[in-house]
Structures are given as structure tokens and as C-alpha cells.
Design a protein around this motif. Structure first.
Motif, PDB file in Angstrom:
ATOM      1  N   LEU A  28       0.818  -1.216   0.000  1.00 33.77           N
ATOM      2  CA  LEU A  28       0.000   0.000   0.000  1.00 33.77           C
ATOM      3  C   LEU A  28       0.852   1.266   0.000  1.00 33.77           C
ATOM      4  N   SER A  29       1.998   1.213   0.653  1.00 29.21           N
ATOM      5  CA  SER A  29       2.839   2.412   0.773  1.00 29.21           C
ATOM      6  C   SER A  29       3.269   2.948  -0.594  1.00 29.21           C
ATOM      7  N   PHE A  30       3.218   2.106  -1.632  1.00 27.09           N
ATOM      8  CA  PHE A  30       3.550   2.543  -2.985  1.00 27.09           C
ATOM      9  C   PHE A  30       2.323   3.058  -3.743  1.00 27.09           C
ATOM     10  N   HIS A  31       1.138   2.937  -3.142  1.00 29.71           N
ATOM     11  CA  HIS A  31      -0.092   3.278  -3.862  1.00 29.71           C
ATOM     12  C   HIS A  31      -0.962   4.302  -3.134  1.00 29.71           C
ATOM     13  N   LEU A  32      -0.497   4.839  -2.012  1.00 25.80           N
ATOM     14  CA  LEU A  32      -1.215   5.915  -1.324  1.00 25.80           C
ATOM     15  C   LEU A  32      -0.205   6.896  -0.743  1.00 25.80           C
TER      16      LEU A  32
END
Length: 387
Positions: free
Chosen positions: A121-125
């Protein structure tokens, strides 16, 4: 087999160090406070923490596991004594197919898999530390990732006017946004119930879940379900949502929809009830409205209603809604009877009258029997008990 009370939508307000997770959540909503309150005061057997992707929350879970206060269940979930903690994440999608932000719930079975989900998720938000963040991928891509990790995918509070699948007034079908075969259940939200939701034929194939969406300790278990399972674990929850091997949701407990914040259409300026969405407010003349869930469902209606085989939806009034039942009186009840689940389900009227005033005890009993009258809520304001 046994029956378990489960509330699968509880927010983290702050981490142990005081860092904000759900900005609108109470500061007392730390992970440790939640699990203690949910088990020992509310009497729940399973809870879903839907900000489990936040790195500091994951760190606290790991510390409690090392200290022996939590134990990972081999079939998924973390055990706190006899209560199961299901690891979840509430996220917001808003791509070209959604026509407005939509909140979804993603549940992951194991701590290491939730850590992997958090890293992904850290790469997408923009900020993985916060709750309900917009994820910059499509709903279907998010579904695929959740399923890759063995998880469950549930659209959240699907009828509320803001940040939901149907509430915006644009999306007409879940197939516009999601792969229908990768949805495990549908969360109804506070302003609707089973009879209302089953007026949409495309929802007939899915089980309904009713959860609190708690932003404070007091709001935990204002909605929940009773689930029949062999034990409270992630795997058993998955079987229950599928209705397999004798596992199933046996009852949904939720607010009477009239008590919800968005049940009826009201003027956005003065909150006056407005029968017609297209007419000016009769009181202040404003043309701005907040469309009620009942009216939105009426626009989408494609079925006569309740499907055969649905568990009963039991309208329930949380103790905090009961007139005259303040914190001290509630504490007195808890001292005598243990948990809110016990008070709401098992304690006889005569026993309640021995502890609190007869008038207040009578309201609790009438609420349990479905005999109360309500003033409907709307526009972000809860309804009220009229009796």
C-alpha cells in the motif's frame, strides 16, 4: 459449533505513541484500549480493526505478541484471551469508474501478510500511517491484491450519502466498479437494514454484515452480528460468510434505520425534513439537500425485498441512545451484569429494575422488543427515541 458476537469495523484513533491514525477518531481509541474494552465491557467475541495496515499499529501488535498478551491463531486472526482480532484496512478508491470516492474493507488473515499488504500500500497511497486513505489503483486491482493474500473484500457502508458505492447518486451497479465474484459480503451502514438493502437484486447473492464503524470506545458494538462458527478465527469467518459447513451469520443486530444519521432526505442548511429532493426547503428556502438512504434505495430499487434464507435483522438500540442512562448508571449496570451484550440480550427486566430506575429499565426492555417509536435522522444527525 458456538455463536459469537462480532463487530468487524472499528477504527484506531491514535497509536501508542499518540500518532494520529483515524484523525476523526477519539484519542482513547488505541489498539490496547480497544481490545480490552471490546472484550471486557462490550462482551464481543470477534472484532475487526480496520486500520491494521498502519505501521505503528502493526508494531504494537508485534510487541503484544512478544509479551504473550496476544497469540496468533493458526487459522488466522490474533487471539486476546477468548476474543479474536481480525486484521483489516479501510481504503478509499476513486478512479475513472467510480464517479466519486468509495470506501472498502480489506481483511487479511495473518500479521505477516498484513505487513506485506501495508508495504504494498505504501507505494499506492500518500500516507500509509493514516486510515481511510485514497489508494491510487482501481477497485478491481485492489480486489486482486486482497485475494492474492488470502483476504476478504467488503464494500463499506454502501448506502451512506458520502464515500460509498451507491450513496453518491452516480454509481448504479457494483459491477461498474468491482469484480462481483471477488466480493465476500456487503456492509449495510447505520441508516439501512436487510429489508431495505434487498430491494437491490444485485445484492441478493451476498451476505450482509452490520458493523459499528466506531470512532470512539462507546460506539463499539452499536451494530454487530451473531455468527455460528466452530471457533473465532479468520478461516471460520470466511466459511460463515460463504454459509459453508454449518457456519453462517445467524442474526444481524443494528440500529433501526430511523436512528441512523442519513435515513431521510433533509435540507443541508437547516436539517428540515424535505419530502422532495428537487424542491426548495419549506423552512429556509435552500435548494441544497442531503439525500436520505431510504430515498436513494427507492431510486435503485429492482426487487420486492427480503430474500429467502436471510438471517433476521434485529433492530437494536445501543445503551448510549437510551434516555436517562448516563455514564454512572451504565457503569452500575456493567458492575452488576458484566457486559453490554449481557444487558442487551440476557438480563431479565426484573433484574434491570433492581439496579436502575424502573422507567429507564422499561425503555431498555421496550427497545429489546422493538416497541419504541423514533424521530428519524438525516443530514448527519442521528435520530432519537420518541418515547
Amino acid at each position: 459449533m458456538a455463536e459469537y458476537f462480532a463487530d468487524l469495523h472499528i477504527h484506531i484513533g491514535r497509536t501508542k505513541t499518540g500518532r494520529a491514525v483515524k484523525i476523526t477518531g477519539a484519542k482513547t481509541l488505541t489498539f490496547s484500549n480497544i481490545i480490552e474494552h471490546a472484550r471486557d465491557y462490550k462482551g464481543l467475541n470477534m472484532i475487526g480493526i480496520i486500520d491494521s495496515h498502519s505501521p505503528e499499529v502493526l508494531e504494537e501488535m508485534g510487541q503484544l505478541l512478544q509479551a504473550g498478551e496476544l497469540e496468533e491463531h493458526p487459522d488466522g486472526g490474533l487471539m486476546y484471551g477468548g476474543m479474536s482480532v481480525i486484521l483489516g484496512s479501510e481504503l478509499e478508491i476513486n478512479d475513472e469508474s467510480t464517479q466519486g470516492p468509495i470506501h472498502v474493507l480489506c481483511y487479511i488473515p495473518y500479521l505477516d501478510k498484513m505487513k506485506a499488504f501495508s508495504s504494498w500500500l505504501s507505494f499506492h497511497l500518500k500516507n500509509v500511517h493514516l486510515s481511510s486513505q485514497r489508494v491510487y489503483i482501481s477497485g478491481k486491482d485492489l480486489q486482486r491484491k486482497v485475494k492474492e493474500l488470502g483476504g476478504l473484500f467488503i464494500p463499506a457502508h454502501v448506502f451512506t450519502p458520502f464515500k460509498s458505492l451507491y450513496g453518491k447518486g452516480v454509481n448504479q451497479s457494483l459491477t461498474e466498479v468491482f469484480d462481483p465474484d471477488m466480493i465476500d459480503a456487503v456492509e449495510l451502514g447505520l441508516s439501512s437494514d436487510t429489508m431495505m438493502a434487498d430491494q437491490l437484486s444485485e445484492l441478493h447473492r451476498y451476505p450482509f454484515v452490520t458493523n459499528s464503524d466506531a470512532h470512539s470506545l462507546a460506539k463499539i458494538a452499536r451494530e454487530y452480528q451473531k455468527i455460528e462458527m466452530a471457533e473465532p478465527s479468520f478461516h471460520e469467518l470466511k466459511l460463515a460468510l460463504r454459509g459453508e459447513d454449518g457456519r453462517a451469520i445467524r442474526a444481524n443486530y443494528g440500529l433501526d434505520p430511523q436512528l441512523g444519521k442519513y435515513h431521510r432526505t433533509v435540507c443541508a442548511e437547516c436539517f428540515t425534513f424535505t419530502p422532495s429532493y428537487d424542491e426548495a426547503c419549506s423552512k429556509c428556502g435552500s435548494i441544497k439537500k442531503v439525500k436520505g438512504v431510504a430515498d436513494r434505495i427507492g431510486e435503485l430499487k429492482s426487487s420486492a425485498g427480503l430474500q429467502y434464507g436471510r438471517p433476521p435483522y434485529i433492530h437494536q438500540v445501543p445503551l448510549e441512545f437510551v434516555p436517562g442512562l448516563g455514564p454512572k448508571m451504565l457503569e452500575k449496570l456493567l458492575d452488576h451484569f458484566g457486559t453490554e451484550m449481557a444487558i442487551l440480550h440476557y438480563v431479565p427486566l426484573e433484574s434491570l429494575q433492581n439496579v436502575i430506575p424502573a422507567k429507564t429499565a422499561a425503555v431498555i426492555d421496550k427497545a429489546r422488543k422493538g416497541e419504541l417509536r423514533f424521530l428519524a435522522g438525516g443530514g448527519g444527525k442521528y435520530g432519537k427515541i420518541a418515547d
